[in-house]
Motif scaffolding. Structure first.
Motif, PDB file in Angstrom:
ATOM      1  N   LEU A   1      58.504   9.659 -13.075  1.00 45.48           N
ATOM      2  CA  LEU A   1      58.280   9.274 -11.698  1.00 45.48           C
ATOM      3  C   LEU A   1      57.984   7.787 -11.572  1.00 45.48           C
ATOM      4  O   LEU A   1      58.486   7.135 -10.676  1.00 45.48           O
ATOM      5  CB  LEU A   1      57.120  10.083 -11.111  1.00 45.48           C
ATOM      6  N   TRP A   4      61.186   5.798 -12.051  1.00 47.05           N
ATOM      7  CA  TRP A   4      62.212   5.999 -11.032  1.00 47.05           C
ATOM      8  C   TRP A   4      61.819   5.353  -9.712  1.00 47.05           C
ATOM      9  O   TRP A   4      62.674   5.025  -8.887  1.00 47.05           O
ATOM     10  CB  TRP A   4      62.495   7.487 -10.839  1.00 47.05           C
ATOM     11  N   PHE A   5      60.547   5.126  -9.467  1.00 49.81           N
ATOM     12  CA  PHE A   5      60.102   4.519  -8.215  1.00 49.81           C
ATOM     13  C   PHE A   5      60.739   3.150  -7.968  1.00 49.81           C
ATOM     14  O   PHE A   5      61.127   2.857  -6.830  1.00 49.81           O
ATOM     15  CB  PHE A   5      58.579   4.422  -8.178  1.00 49.81           C
ATOM     16  N   VAL A   8      64.095   3.609  -6.268  1.00 50.55           N
ATOM     17  CA  VAL A   8      63.965   3.924  -4.842  1.00 50.55           C
ATOM     18  C   VAL A   8      63.607   2.660  -4.059  1.00 50.55           C
ATOM     19  O   VAL A   8      64.159   2.404  -2.989  1.00 50.55           O
ATOM     20  CB  VAL A   8      62.915   5.031  -4.626  1.00 50.55           C
ATOM     21  N   THR A  48      65.957   8.918  -3.551  1.00 47.29           N
ATOM     22  CA  THR A  48      64.772   9.608  -3.043  1.00 47.29           C
ATOM     23  C   THR A  48      64.817  11.096  -3.375  1.00 47.29           C
ATOM     24  O   THR A  48      63.804  11.689  -3.727  1.00 47.29           O
ATOM     25  CB  THR A  48      64.648   9.402  -1.526  1.00 47.29           C
ATOM     26  N   LEU A  51      63.876  11.507  -7.013  1.00 48.18           N
ATOM     27  CA  LEU A  51      62.443  11.281  -7.166  1.00 48.18           C
ATOM     28  C   LEU A  51      61.651  12.484  -6.663  1.00 48.18           C
ATOM     29  O   LEU A  51      60.718  12.946  -7.323  1.00 48.18           O
ATOM     30  CB  LEU A  51      62.016  10.019  -6.408  1.00 48.18           C
ATOM     31  N   TRP A  52      62.036  13.041  -5.520  1.00 50.43           N
ATOM     32  CA  TRP A  52      61.341  14.195  -4.964  1.00 50.43           C
ATOM     33  C   TRP A  52      61.494  15.410  -5.875  1.00 50.43           C
ATOM     34  O   TRP A  52      60.523  16.131  -6.126  1.00 50.43           O
ATOM     35  CB  TRP A  52      61.884  14.515  -3.570  1.00 50.43           C
TER      36      TRP A  52
END
Length: 166
Positions: A1, A4-5, A8, A48, A51-52
């Motif tokens: 996470l 990967w942010f 995004v 997104t 990521l979700w």
């Protein structure tokens, strides 16, 4: 996470730059078309969504282990095995190998219960080697009405210790 942010964030900045070019004309007096927003919107949506999905899966699967880490183990004295069966329904797993599973439920005298679904060949190897707590649990499940004592983490159902009850 965490890794990967930035992807995004970069997608969001890309969308903001393209949107800005649609509103404010460039030095030549031209504006970008609204269709130029399609690629950044799709990129932001894809980034997104990934990521979700990873965040949700991590939260869903790791939450019981975090709760167990915070609360610790619980000891149960009179535990019986219920609904012990061998499940052959999953076949052609992986490279054509059949995957047979043990399914059973451990029920405590206070009403607590934990359901398990473990690979039969893996459990059989542990039982043959006499490894605890696997050997005690499977022996209790194979003999109807046998009572055991266990120490386990209550949220994940991970058994730490098992013994035959007297």
């Amino acid at each position: 996470l965490v890794f990967w942010f930035p992807v995004v964030w970069a997608s969001l900045r890309w969308l903001a730059r393209v949107a800005w070019r649609c509103v404010v004309p460039s030095s030549s007096g031209r504006r970008s078309s609204v269709l130029s927003l399609l690629a950044p919107l799709l990129g932001l949506g894809a980034a997104t969504s990934i990521l979700w999905a990873v965040g949700y899966a991590s939260l869903y699967y790791l939450t019981p282990y975090v709760q167990d880490w915070r609360s610790g183990t619980v000891r149960h004295e009179a535990v019986t095995c219920r609904d012990f069966r061998v499940d052959n329904s999953i076949s052609n797993y992986g490279k054509g190998n059949a995957r047979v599973m043990y399914e059973f439920e451990l029920v405590s005298s206070d009403g607590s219960s934990w359901k398990y679904r473990e690979e039969k060949s893996w459990m059989d190897r542990k039982v043959e080697a006499g490894e605890q707590p696997y050997a005690t649990v499977i022996e209790a499940c194979r003999s109807e009405g046998a009572e055991i004592g266990i120490v386990l983490y209550p949220h994940s159902g991970t058994i730490i210790e098992a013994w035959k009850a007297n």
